[in-house]
Design a protein around this motif. Structure first.
Motif, PDB file in Angstrom:
ATOM      1  N   ALA A 109      59.885  35.933 -12.312  1.00  0.00           N
ATOM      2  CA  ALA A 109      60.332  34.511 -12.259  1.00  0.00           C
ATOM      3  C   ALA A 109      58.992  33.694 -12.568  1.00  0.00           C
ATOM      4  CB  ALA A 109      61.082  34.053 -11.166  1.00  0.00           C
ATOM      5  N   VAL A 110      58.005  33.943 -12.133  1.00  0.00           N
ATOM      6  CA  VAL A 110      56.685  33.146 -12.045  1.00  0.00           C
ATOM      7  C   VAL A 110      56.060  33.204 -13.524  1.00  0.00           C
ATOM      8  CG1 VAL A 110      54.345  32.815 -11.467  1.00  0.00           C
ATOM      9  CG2 VAL A 110      56.064  33.110  -9.744  1.00  0.00           C
ATOM     10  N   GLU A 115      58.074  29.342 -12.886  1.00  0.00           N
ATOM     11  CA  GLU A 115      58.247  28.955 -11.666  1.00  0.00           C
ATOM     12  C   GLU A 115      56.818  29.200 -11.028  1.00  0.00           C
ATOM     13  OE1 GLU A 115      61.551  30.629  -9.657  1.00  0.00           O
ATOM     14  OE2 GLU A 115      63.063  29.915 -11.110  1.00  0.00           O
ATOM     15  N   HIS A 116      56.755  28.537  -9.826  1.00  0.00           N
ATOM     16  CA  HIS A 116      55.495  28.561  -9.181  1.00  0.00           C
ATOM     17  C   HIS A 116      55.800  28.852  -7.625  1.00  0.00           C
ATOM     18  CE1 HIS A 116      53.647  26.841 -12.706  1.00  0.00           C
ATOM     19  NE2 HIS A 116      54.543  25.880 -12.658  1.00  0.00           N
ATOM     20  N   PRO A 247      64.961  27.551  -6.760  1.00  0.00           N
ATOM     21  CA  PRO A 247      64.537  28.459  -7.939  1.00  0.00           C
ATOM     22  C   PRO A 247      64.492  30.058  -7.380  1.00  0.00           C
ATOM     23  CG  PRO A 247      62.846  26.886  -6.940  1.00  0.00           C
ATOM     24  CD  PRO A 247      64.112  26.842  -6.081  1.00  0.00           C
ATOM     25  N   SER A 249      62.378  32.459  -7.567  1.00  0.00           N
ATOM     26  CA  SER A 249      61.502  33.041  -6.783  1.00  0.00           C
ATOM     27  C   SER A 249      61.457  32.865  -5.332  1.00  0.00           C
ATOM     28  CB  SER A 249      59.956  32.411  -7.354  1.00  0.00           C
ATOM     29  OG  SER A 249      59.978  31.114  -7.484  1.00  0.00           O
TER      30      SER A 249
END
Length: 296
Positions: A109-110, A115-116, A247, A249
């Motif tokens: 996902a990152v 995403e973070h 998110p 993540s």
């Protein structure tokens, strides 16, 4: 992670652990995978009809491609999970499957969805993975010489291998389904239903090659299949709705709260050993999930 998303994930985790307990007790194979897909298709049809098919005419080729791809990967996931449960303890297979899947999902996902995780998210993910290792391996796995039981060690190796394969399929369908509900904005309920419906024709070839075994399996396992047919969609639909609020993540690793329930089920209801070691692993997972939920 919003409190509403976390609440959905907690309820989903409990339901998920319960239907996995039923799958473990069933000791099923491809027949069980097919009968659960049929069960979902029949039991959830009224819910889908009430919810409405209004969005189906708006589905394009991307929506149907994602649905078919998810159906195929979900079938691979379920068969790998059942094979693991036939080969090893639930408290080995389940933690590895549920731990490796989110690890891959969160990292993907990152990379793919931009995403973070941040420091808090990274520490939370490390806590989840560390807890999985404590639960799945335990001290007996690392024992040497006279302290090692060869049969138990081999059984645990098989459980870890099948769990890792199951985790890879979890990561794959998590990315597909996250794309479907977040990017394509498909209804989680309608999307999950058609993913399960398409599993029926995909699973039929294996059943037809061994058609004589289907009815005996149905007589033995129908109660367990009923639990899975109700519980599996319920748990996953809750997760899909959580994905629309937070998110991927964060949601994918937070699902590992199911480990808390699996540790208790494996120790109390299935009589699987090393309870203290596994509860310690479950505490690590809980702390990791809390860190993920609070991470910015």
């Amino acid at each position: 992670m919003p409190a509403s998303a976390l609440a959905l994930v907690v309820v989903a985790a409990l339901v998920h652990a319960l239907w996995n307990f039923a799958a473990k007790k069933a000791q099923g194979n491809h027949h069980f995978a097919c009968m659960t897909a049929i069960g979902v298709s029949l039991l959830w049809l009224p819910v889908v009809v009430v919810a409405g098919f209004d969005e189906l005419p708006n589905w394009g080729w991307q929506a149907w491609t994602a649905t078919l791809a998810s159906a195929v990967v979900h079938l691979a996931y379920f068969n790998a999970l059942l094979a693991g449960y036939r080969a090893a303890d639930m408290t080995v297979v389940y933690p590895v499957a549920r731990g490796s899947g989110p690890l891959i999902s969160a990292l993907a996902a990152v990379v793919l969805l931009d995403e973070h995780l941040g420091l808090g998210g990274t520490l939370g993910l490390a806590g989840v993975v560390g807890g999985i290792l404590l639960m799945a391996a335990g001290p007996a796995f690392f024992a040497k010489g006279a302290g090692r039981d060869p049969d138990l060690h081999r059984k645990r190796q098989l459980g870890i291998a099948w769990g890792a394969l199951t985790g890879a399929t979890i990561a794959a369908y998590s990315l597909i389904d996250g794309y479907a509900v977040k990017v394509l904005a498909l209804s989680p309920l309608i999307y999950d239903y058609f993913c399960n419906l398409l599993r029926v024709p995909v699973s039929l070839p294996a059943v037809l090659r061994d058609r004589a075994g289907f009815l005996p399996a149905l007589r033995r396992q129908w109660k367990h299949a009923l639990v899975v047919a109700i519980g599996a969609p319920t748990a996953y639909i809750l997760v899909l709705y959580a994905m629309t609020l937070a998110p991927l993540s964060r949601v994918a690793p937070a699902r590992e709260l199911s480990m808390l329930f699996a540790a208790l089920i494996g120790g109390q209801l299935l009589g699987e050993g090393e309870r203290g070691w596994r509860i310690a692993g479950a505490v690590f997972i809980a702390l990791g999930v809390a860190a993920l939920a609070m991470a910015r």
